[in-house]
Scaffold this active site. Sequence first.
Site, PDB file in Angstrom:
ATOM      1  N   HIS A  52       0.837  -1.212   0.000  1.00  0.00           N
ATOM      2  CA  HIS A  52       0.000   0.000   0.000  1.00  0.00           C
ATOM      3  C   HIS A  52       0.865   1.253   0.000  1.00  0.00           C
ATOM      4  O   HIS A  52       2.049   1.206   0.302  1.00  0.00           O
ATOM      5  CB  HIS A  52      -0.906   0.010   1.234  1.00  0.00           C
ATOM      6  CG  HIS A  52      -0.158   0.243   2.520  1.00  0.00           C
ATOM      7  ND1 HIS A  52       0.485  -0.760   3.199  1.00  0.00           N
ATOM      8  CD2 HIS A  52       0.069   1.372   3.236  1.00  0.00           C
ATOM      9  CE1 HIS A  52       1.071  -0.269   4.280  1.00  0.00           C
ATOM     10  NE2 HIS A  52       0.834   1.033   4.324  1.00  0.00           N
ATOM     11  N   ASP A  54       1.147   5.272   1.563  1.00  0.00           N
ATOM     12  CA  ASP A  54       0.701   6.193   2.611  1.00  0.00           C
ATOM     13  C   ASP A  54       0.427   7.548   1.973  1.00  0.00           C
ATOM     14  O   ASP A  54       1.277   8.069   1.242  1.00  0.00           O
ATOM     15  CB  ASP A  54       1.811   6.424   3.647  1.00  0.00           C
ATOM     16  CG  ASP A  54       2.061   5.233   4.553  1.00  0.00           C
ATOM     17  OD1 ASP A  54       1.333   4.227   4.455  1.00  0.00           O
ATOM     18  OD2 ASP A  54       3.002   5.328   5.361  1.00  0.00           O
ATOM     19  N   HIS A  58      -2.102  10.377   6.429  1.00  0.00           N
ATOM     20  CA  HIS A  58      -1.949   9.266   7.379  1.00  0.00           C
ATOM     21  C   HIS A  58      -1.277   9.737   8.681  1.00  0.00           C
ATOM     22  O   HIS A  58      -1.634   9.307   9.758  1.00  0.00           O
ATOM     23  CB  HIS A  58      -1.114   8.170   6.705  1.00  0.00           C
ATOM     24  CG  HIS A  58      -0.784   6.986   7.550  1.00  0.00           C
ATOM     25  ND1 HIS A  58      -1.709   6.315   8.324  1.00  0.00           N
ATOM     26  CD2 HIS A  58       0.393   6.327   7.729  1.00  0.00           C
ATOM     27  CE1 HIS A  58      -1.117   5.303   8.937  1.00  0.00           C
ATOM     28  NE2 HIS A  58       0.149   5.288   8.608  1.00  0.00           N
TER      29      HIS A  58
END
Length: 208
Positions: A52, A54, A58
């Site tokens: 994934h 960020d 975040h």
Amino acid sequence: MNLWRDISQRLNENTPYWPGDTPYSYRLNSSIAKGSSVNVGEIRMSTHLGTHIDAPFHFDENGKKIIELDLDLYIGPALLVKIDAAKSIGVKAFTGIDFTGIERLLLATGQWKDLSRFPEWIPTIDPELAPYLADRGVKLLGLDLPSVDYLDSKELPAHHALSGCGIHILEGLVLESVEPGLYDLAALPLALEEGDGSPVRAVLKRKG
Ligand SMILES: Nc1ccccc1C(=O)C[C@H](N)C(=O)O
Ligand SMILES: [Zn+2]
Ligand SMILES: [Zn+2]
């Protein structure tokens, strides 16, 4: 003749997740086996599960969200380097590596040894690495770890240092048995308007 190689973690109910966070789950809300005309699934997962990116949001309340991130960060040439990760990954790990003109840098640390379990410990990116990489033009840092900071870090110094230097973060790559070298990378996030993170399908194609 597979030109593109998958460097993403598979998503299933056994995919390791950040302790306390939302694991992956999938169910069919409509099922042919149960008489529906179609199978229609529903997925539930943390935005930081598996492979994934960020978004700055975040770790920064005023940071950019997924939809605001430049797509060019996530498609294009990338240099994959294998590094010896001790406690922290600093400037020293890069002596002798020429990344002139490299905007996307992928680090194979080999420190997430058993991908079927969430690691108990990982090395951290030394915050001083951020300006060093940024000075050399790096805009995306990808790595085979679930975080660029220590797992118990609350201050997230590496996340903040990288982001402060304009370097975006790609986590949870599967780089075991991928040769170091120059590749084309594609690792696009979903078009999540509110996203603090997004799963990506990360793939590599050898260059030249
Ligand atoms: N999922 C979490 C739940 C609680 C606290 C942190 C996380 C993270 O994923 C942070 C990690 N430092 C990350 O880089 O994505
Ligand atoms: Zn993350
Ligand atoms: Zn992170």
